[in-house]
Design a protein around this motif. Sequence first.
Motif, PDB file in Angstrom:
ATOM      1  N   THR A 289       5.926   4.245  15.924  1.00 16.31           N
ATOM      2  CA  THR A 289       7.718   3.960  16.730  1.00 16.31           C
ATOM      3  C   THR A 289       8.093   2.735  15.322  1.00 16.31           C
ATOM      4  O   THR A 289       8.751   3.044  15.022  1.00 16.31           O
ATOM      5  N   GLU A 290       7.233   2.009  15.423  1.00 17.92           N
ATOM      6  CA  GLU A 290       7.555   0.871  13.935  1.00 17.92           C
ATOM      7  C   GLU A 290       6.662   0.248  12.804  1.00 17.92           C
ATOM      8  O   GLU A 290       5.814   0.687  13.214  1.00 17.92           O
ATOM      9  N   TRP A 291       7.406  -0.043  12.167  1.00 20.47           N
ATOM     10  CA  TRP A 291       6.343  -0.833  10.319  1.00 20.47           C
ATOM     11  C   TRP A 291       7.385  -1.829  10.239  1.00 20.47           C
ATOM     12  O   TRP A 291       8.036  -2.096  10.283  1.00 20.47           O
ATOM     13  N   GLU A 292       5.838  -2.380   9.685  1.00 19.01           N
ATOM     14  CA  GLU A 292       6.593  -3.667   8.573  1.00 19.01           C
ATOM     15  C   GLU A 292       5.803  -3.926   7.183  1.00 19.01           C
ATOM     16  O   GLU A 292       4.477  -4.099   7.943  1.00 19.01           O
ATOM     17  N   THR A 293       6.255  -3.920   6.373  1.00 19.79           N
ATOM     18  CA  THR A 293       5.350  -4.030   5.292  1.00 19.79           C
ATOM     19  C   THR A 293       5.555  -5.650   5.264  1.00 19.79           C
ATOM     20  O   THR A 293       5.777  -6.765   5.077  1.00 19.79           O
ATOM     21  N   ILE A 294       3.641  -5.923   4.477  1.00 18.62           N
ATOM     22  CA  ILE A 294       3.163  -7.688   4.554  1.00 18.62           C
ATOM     23  C   ILE A 294       3.404  -8.105   3.105  1.00 18.62           C
ATOM     24  O   ILE A 294       3.935  -8.880   3.155  1.00 18.62           O
TER      25      ILE A 294
ATOM     26  N   SER B  52       7.103  -3.893 -11.300  1.00 22.96           N
ATOM     27  CA  SER B  52       7.594  -2.739  -9.985  1.00 22.96           C
ATOM     28  C   SER B  52       7.043  -1.882  -8.932  1.00 22.96           C
ATOM     29  O   SER B  52       7.332  -1.943  -7.787  1.00 22.96           O
ATOM     30  N   ILE B  53       5.741  -1.796  -8.942  1.00 23.02           N
ATOM     31  CA  ILE B  53       4.562  -0.665  -8.453  1.00 23.02           C
ATOM     32  C   ILE B  53       3.612  -1.171  -8.278  1.00 23.02           C
ATOM     33  O   ILE B  53       2.340  -1.233  -9.225  1.00 23.02           O
ATOM     34  N   PRO B  54       3.053  -2.531  -7.143  1.00 21.02           N
ATOM     35  CA  PRO B  54       1.967  -2.762  -8.286  1.00 21.02           C
ATOM     36  C   PRO B  54       0.616  -1.814  -7.585  1.00 21.02           C
ATOM     37  O   PRO B  54       0.672  -1.103  -7.073  1.00 21.02           O
ATOM     38  N   GLY B  55      -0.388  -2.562  -7.912  1.00 16.61           N
ATOM     39  CA  GLY B  55      -2.123  -1.784  -7.722  1.00 16.61           C
ATOM     40  C   GLY B  55      -2.688  -1.025  -6.599  1.00 16.61           C
ATOM     41  O   GLY B  55      -2.580   0.007  -6.659  1.00 16.61           O
ATOM     42  N   CYS B  56      -1.699  -1.908  -5.839  1.00 16.97           N
ATOM     43  CA  CYS B  56      -2.370  -2.090  -4.480  1.00 16.97           C
ATOM     44  C   CYS B  56      -1.075  -2.210  -4.081  1.00 16.97           C
ATOM     45  O   CYS B  56      -0.396  -3.083  -3.767  1.00 16.97           O
ATOM     46  N   TYR B  57      -0.243  -1.360  -3.307  1.00 12.90           N
ATOM     47  CA  TYR B  57       0.697  -0.718  -3.013  1.00 12.90           C
ATOM     48  C   TYR B  57       1.739  -0.079  -1.359  1.00 12.90           C
ATOM     49  O   TYR B  57       0.050   1.036  -1.169  1.00 12.90           O
ATOM     50  N   SER B  58       2.426  -0.061  -1.187  1.00 10.68           N
ATOM     51  CA  SER B  58       2.615   0.345   0.300  1.00 10.68           C
ATOM     52  C   SER B  58       4.017   0.086   0.808  1.00 10.68           C
ATOM     53  O   SER B  58       4.647  -0.158  -0.056  1.00 10.68           O
ATOM     54  N   ARG B  59       4.652   1.318   1.962  1.00 13.12           N
ATOM     55  CA  ARG B  59       5.714   1.540   1.708  1.00 13.12           C
ATOM     56  C   ARG B  59       6.560   2.789   2.959  1.00 13.12           C
ATOM     57  O   ARG B  59       5.976   3.688   3.185  1.00 13.12           O
ATOM     58  N   PHE B  60       6.974   2.098   3.671  1.00 10.34           N
ATOM     59  CA  PHE B  60       7.777   3.323   4.161  1.00 10.34           C
ATOM     60  C   PHE B  60       8.444   4.235   3.730  1.00 10.34           C
ATOM     61  O   PHE B  60       9.387   4.248   2.099  1.00 10.34           O
ATOM     62  N   VAL B  61       8.257   5.893   4.091  1.00 13.20           N
ATOM     63  CA  VAL B  61       8.871   6.916   3.105  1.00 13.20           C
ATOM     64  C   VAL B  61      10.059   7.341   3.943  1.00 13.20           C
ATOM     65  O   VAL B  61       9.560   8.611   4.384  1.00 13.20           O
TER      66      VAL B  61
ATOM     67  N   LEU C 181       2.304  -1.116  12.169  1.00 12.73           N
ATOM     68  CA  LEU C 181       2.640  -0.127  12.793  1.00 12.73           C
ATOM     69  C   LEU C 181       1.745   0.224  14.260  1.00 12.73           C
ATOM     70  O   LEU C 181       1.242  -0.551  14.438  1.00 12.73           O
ATOM     71  N   LYS C 182       3.546   0.075  15.169  1.00  8.63           N
ATOM     72  CA  LYS C 182       3.224  -0.330  16.654  1.00  8.63           C
ATOM     73  C   LYS C 182       3.098   1.292  16.973  1.00  8.63           C
ATOM     74  O   LYS C 182       4.615   1.898  16.567  1.00  8.63           O
ATOM     75  N   TYR C 183       3.266   1.468  18.481  1.00  4.35           N
ATOM     76  CA  TYR C 183       2.947   2.565  18.773  1.00  4.35           C
ATOM     77  C   TYR C 183       3.703   2.207  20.077  1.00  4.35           C
ATOM     78  O   TYR C 183       3.364   1.196  21.156  1.00  4.35           O
ATOM     79  N   LYS C 184       4.972   3.514  21.117  1.00  2.00           N
ATOM     80  CA  LYS C 184       4.928   3.161  21.983  1.00  2.00           C
ATOM     81  C   LYS C 184       3.728   3.900  23.366  1.00  2.00           C
ATOM     82  O   LYS C 184       2.286   4.565  22.755  1.00  2.00           O
ATOM     83  N   ASN C 185       3.583   2.908  24.528  1.00  2.00           N
ATOM     84  CA  ASN C 185       2.307   3.352  24.906  1.00  2.00           C
ATOM     85  C   ASN C 185       1.986   4.099  25.538  1.00  2.00           C
ATOM     86  O   ASN C 185       3.305   4.597  25.570  1.00  2.00           O
TER      87      ASN C 185
END
Length: 391
Positions: free
Chosen positions: A225-230, A113-122, A241-245
């Motif tokens: 400003t934007e995120w995407e988990t791969i 359920s929670i892998p050893g290498c893990y990331s997420r939006f909070v 992670l994307k940023y506003k110019n």
Amino acid sequence: MKKRNLFTILTVGILFVTGCTKQTVVIVKNTLDVKRQYETVALGKDQLIPFSDHLIDGYTLKDKESGEIMTVQYVDIDGDGTSDEILFQPEIPANTSKSYVLIKSDIPVTTDSIPGCYSRFVPERTDDYAWENNRVAFRTYGPTAQKMIEENIPGGTLSSGIDAWLKRVDYPIINKWYHKELKTDGSYHQDTGEGLDNFHVGASRGVGGIAVKKDSSYYISKNFTEWETITSGPIRTSFVLKYKNWDVNGNLITEEKHISLDYGSNLSRFNIKVKGTDTLSVGLTLHEKDGSVSADLEEGWLSYWEDHGDSELGTGIVVPNRQLVGYEEFLTEEKDSSNLYGHLKVINGEVTYFAGFGWKKSDQFKNEEAWLDYLEDFAKKINHPLTIEIR
């Protein structure tokens, strides 16, 4: 590999590829005089198509000599529903090579359920993005946290710096610590045996945030400003992670971070896609400005070692392929603006570097010398990667 919390366990039901008539063998070669482990090998779909049935899901690797089935992770990079890479971490003795047989399994993949290498939006704490492996954890901040600062709402954070969470256990803590902070009387700022968050970032670059230098000033972006988990799994977590110019004295900068963290590593990998500059500066916060700076431009690494709470802490940057062209210990009286900057050459609109930390209290590093040895060894390995041959 046997000590980790397994994400993918493939032990039985193995079928040989190519009708049992000819084995497909992946040969991994180590050209250095040191043992290699906790380094990830990525086998792309394009590399394997001649040997598979155009779908790499379900394939795994077996140590040809010992028969051990390797832990693997499938990665769908483009989000089309099929895997693009198979990841695994071989152990290769000094100056030698090992062979792994590509095999197919009919056993379904099991998932922690929670892998050893893990990331997420909070989203439950404004809008952090957090990531971790068995040795380190990090986070950075999203647009809601920025908006709260701009509207004078308590609890916001305005920063594109990278925060370090000092863990001293090898199991996942991100979800536990956020729950502790938000749902109990406890706090992740207090160490109750797993470590704590006592690393101040503010507007600093933290551990590997970026800046652009113009004349004698450094300019920085605001929150992502934007995120995407791969992917998350037993070997790697990665996300975008994307940023506003943002503006550098009249010059517009575009920034997109591709970040990954592999099992066993203290350093996250950053690939920055950037426009508007030919040099990018990567920073390590200097906090009280009383620590020790070390650098080796030839090998491509920077380090800052400091007293930290009741222990000591090292932060570092490693840059492959001689892209580190200079550095500066930038000291100022402005709050959170003193950083050790490494200057990286932008090549074809990209820079790649690794950044992370080592906390003495985690028992991973006993002193500054051990931390510097780690950075030097890390740099040597990324500049002499394992070579792959498929037969």
